[in-house]
Design a protein around this motif. Structure first.
Motif, PDB file in Angstrom:
ATOM      1  N   ARG A  52       0.425  15.735   0.980  1.00  0.00           N
ATOM      2  CA  ARG A  52      -0.342  14.910   0.038  1.00  0.00           C
ATOM      3  C   ARG A  52      -0.228  13.435   0.416  1.00  0.00           C
ATOM      4  O   ARG A  52      -1.212  12.696   0.382  1.00  0.00           O
ATOM      5  N   PHE A  53       0.976  13.018   0.804  1.00  0.00           N
ATOM      6  CA  PHE A  53       1.156  11.636   1.248  1.00  0.00           C
ATOM      7  C   PHE A  53       0.272  11.347   2.458  1.00  0.00           C
ATOM      8  O   PHE A  53      -0.382  10.295   2.511  1.00  0.00           O
ATOM      9  N   THR A  54       0.238  12.250   3.446  1.00  0.00           N
ATOM     10  CA  THR A  54      -0.587  11.998   4.635  1.00  0.00           C
ATOM     11  C   THR A  54      -2.063  11.887   4.263  1.00  0.00           C
ATOM     12  O   THR A  54      -2.779  11.063   4.821  1.00  0.00           O
ATOM     13  N   THR A  55      -2.511  12.708   3.313  1.00  0.00           N
ATOM     14  CA  THR A  55      -3.907  12.632   2.862  1.00  0.00           C
ATOM     15  C   THR A  55      -4.184  11.291   2.198  1.00  0.00           C
ATOM     16  O   THR A  55      -5.189  10.632   2.493  1.00  0.00           O
ATOM     17  N   LEU A  56      -3.307  10.874   1.297  1.00  0.00           N
ATOM     18  CA  LEU A  56      -3.484   9.588   0.618  1.00  0.00           C
ATOM     19  C   LEU A  56      -3.398   8.424   1.609  1.00  0.00           C
ATOM     20  O   LEU A  56      -4.167   7.460   1.518  1.00  0.00           O
ATOM     21  N   PHE A  57      -2.505   8.532   2.553  1.00  0.00           N
ATOM     22  CA  PHE A  57      -2.323   7.495   3.564  1.00  0.00           C
ATOM     23  C   PHE A  57      -3.573   7.368   4.428  1.00  0.00           C
ATOM     24  O   PHE A  57      -4.083   6.266   4.640  1.00  0.00           O
ATOM     25  N   ARG A  58      -4.066   8.490   4.916  1.00  0.00           N
ATOM     26  CA  ARG A  58      -5.254   8.470   5.772  1.00  0.00           C
ATOM     27  C   ARG A  58      -6.492   7.999   5.031  1.00  0.00           C
ATOM     28  O   ARG A  58      -7.395   7.412   5.630  1.00  0.00           O
ATOM     29  N   SER A  59      -6.558   8.251   3.720  1.00  0.00           N
ATOM     30  CA  SER A  59      -7.736   7.842   2.952  1.00  0.00           C
ATOM     31  C   SER A  59      -7.594   6.445   2.346  1.00  0.00           C
ATOM     32  O   SER A  59      -8.553   5.924   1.781  1.00  0.00           O
ATOM     33  N   ARG A 104      11.117   2.375   5.893  1.00  0.00           N
ATOM     34  CA  ARG A 104      12.378   2.528   5.168  1.00  0.00           C
ATOM     35  C   ARG A 104      12.141   3.031   3.749  1.00  0.00           C
ATOM     36  O   ARG A 104      12.903   3.852   3.235  1.00  0.00           O
ATOM     37  N   MET A 105      11.069   2.576   3.129  1.00  0.00           N
ATOM     38  CA  MET A 105      10.720   3.039   1.793  1.00  0.00           C
ATOM     39  C   MET A 105      10.381   4.535   1.827  1.00  0.00           C
ATOM     40  O   MET A 105      10.843   5.304   0.986  1.00  0.00           O
ATOM     41  N   ILE A 106       9.608   4.943   2.819  1.00  0.00           N
ATOM     42  CA  ILE A 106       9.248   6.359   2.969  1.00  0.00           C
ATOM     43  C   ILE A 106      10.495   7.182   3.265  1.00  0.00           C
ATOM     44  O   ILE A 106      10.684   8.275   2.704  1.00  0.00           O
ATOM     45  N   LEU A 107      11.362   6.673   4.135  1.00  0.00           N
ATOM     46  CA  LEU A 107      12.587   7.410   4.484  1.00  0.00           C
ATOM     47  C   LEU A 107      13.495   7.606   3.272  1.00  0.00           C
ATOM     48  O   LEU A 107      14.085   8.676   3.121  1.00  0.00           O
ATOM     49  N   ARG A 108      13.618   6.601   2.420  1.00  0.00           N
ATOM     50  CA  ARG A 108      14.426   6.765   1.197  1.00  0.00           C
ATOM     51  C   ARG A 108      13.835   7.864   0.319  1.00  0.00           C
ATOM     52  O   ARG A 108      14.570   8.692  -0.218  1.00  0.00           O
ATOM     53  N   ARG A 110       0.836  -1.206   0.000  1.00  0.00           N
ATOM     54  CA  ARG A 110       0.000   0.000   0.000  1.00  0.00           C
ATOM     55  C   ARG A 110       0.872   1.258   0.000  1.00  0.00           C
ATOM     56  O   ARG A 110       0.597   2.220  -0.721  1.00  0.00           O
ATOM     57  N   VAL A 111       1.921   1.267   0.807  1.00  0.00           N
ATOM     58  CA  VAL A 111       2.835   2.419   0.833  1.00  0.00           C
ATOM     59  C   VAL A 111       3.501   2.574  -0.525  1.00  0.00           C
ATOM     60  O   VAL A 111       3.607   3.687  -1.056  1.00  0.00           O
ATOM     61  N   ASP A 112       3.936   1.462  -1.098  1.00  0.00           N
ATOM     62  CA  ASP A 112       4.541   1.498  -2.426  1.00  0.00           C
ATOM     63  C   ASP A 112       3.569   2.100  -3.438  1.00  0.00           C
ATOM     64  O   ASP A 112       3.946   2.921  -4.273  1.00  0.00           O
ATOM     65  N   GLY A 113       2.311   1.709  -3.350  1.00  0.00           N
ATOM     66  CA  GLY A 113       1.292   2.250  -4.251  1.00  0.00           C
ATOM     67  C   GLY A 113       1.094   3.745  -4.073  1.00  0.00           C
ATOM     68  O   GLY A 113       0.955   4.489  -5.052  1.00  0.00           O
ATOM     69  N   ILE A 114       1.097   4.199  -2.840  1.00  0.00           N
ATOM     70  CA  ILE A 114       0.946   5.638  -2.581  1.00  0.00           C
ATOM     71  C   ILE A 114       2.146   6.387  -3.137  1.00  0.00           C
ATOM     72  O   ILE A 114       2.000   7.394  -3.836  1.00  0.00           O
ATOM     73  N   LEU A 115       3.350   5.899  -2.842  1.00  0.00           N
ATOM     74  CA  LEU A 115       4.555   6.583  -3.321  1.00  0.00           C
ATOM     75  C   LEU A 115       4.643   6.582  -4.843  1.00  0.00           C
ATOM     76  O   LEU A 115       5.198   7.516  -5.432  1.00  0.00           O
ATOM     77  N   SER A 116       4.079   5.572  -5.480  1.00  0.00           N
ATOM     78  CA  SER A 116       4.139   5.514  -6.944  1.00  0.00           C
ATOM     79  C   SER A 116       3.291   6.603  -7.604  1.00  0.00           C
ATOM     80  O   SER A 116       3.452   6.867  -8.790  1.00  0.00           O
TER      81      SER A 116
END
Length: 192
Positions: A89-96, A124-128, A65-71
């Protein structure tokens, strides 16, 4: 060493799709190897060939899911303003996101276990992603000097805390004010 982006084969994708459906419907406690096998129409040994237990499948589903958001981000931010915009924007996508939204609303203890008790693959993906953007924005002078990875850790901590606490303080602060204050906190951390 740079971790590789996860790639899931067709069987793993079926299992992760089954995990997504179970988490959305029943929460993480509803994810068992038997249920995954039934929903994915696969044998239990097939699931065990890919993951050691249901907990590992849940972690992989959340990572996906995180990978999908970051993509959804076409490029790394190159300025402080763009970086703050991207984090918001990431926090909005994450929360939704249906899975993370369910965990935040109905199973905050599971959210904490899977995202805050240890730094896992998702973080770790988010940190990169954050460290690359911080480094880029440092190049244009809009982000303060410092080790991008260390700044990224603090940026992640601020954003995670705000997301996790959002429901707790929703009666105390409007959505617009929450976003404005989070923006100010993030911008303040990055400002030269």
């Amino acid at each position: 060493m740079e971790e590789r982006q996860p790639l899931w084969d067709a069987t793993q994708t079926r299992i992760l799709d089954a995990a997504d459906a179970l988490i959305e419907r029943r929460g993480v406690h509803g994810v068992t190897i038997a249920e995954l096998a039934r929903r994915a129409d696969l044998s239990r040994p097939t699931i065990y060939r890919n993951w050691s237990d249901a907990d590992d499948v849940v972690r992989a589903a959340l990572l996906r899911r995180v990978d999908g958001i970051l993509s959804t981000f076409s490029a790394d931010a190159r300025t402080r303003t763009a970086l703050v915009d991207d984090v918001l924007r990431f926090t909005t996508l994450f929360r939704s996101d249906p899975l993370y939204g369910r965990l935040l609303a109905d199973e905050p203890e599971a959210f904490t276990r899977y995202t805050l008790q240890r730094v896992g693959s998702s973080q770790r993906m988010i940190l990169r992603w954050l460290a690359r953007a911080i480094s880029s924005a440092q190049g244009d002078g809009s982000v303060r000097p410092g080790e991008p990875q260390e700044i990224a850790v603090m940026l992640l901590l601020i954003a995670q805390s705000a997301v996790l606490s959002h429901g707790t303080v929703a009666d105390l602060i409007s959505e617009a004010a929450w976003e404005r204050e989070l923006r100010a906190a993030l911008d303040g951390l990055l400002r030269p």
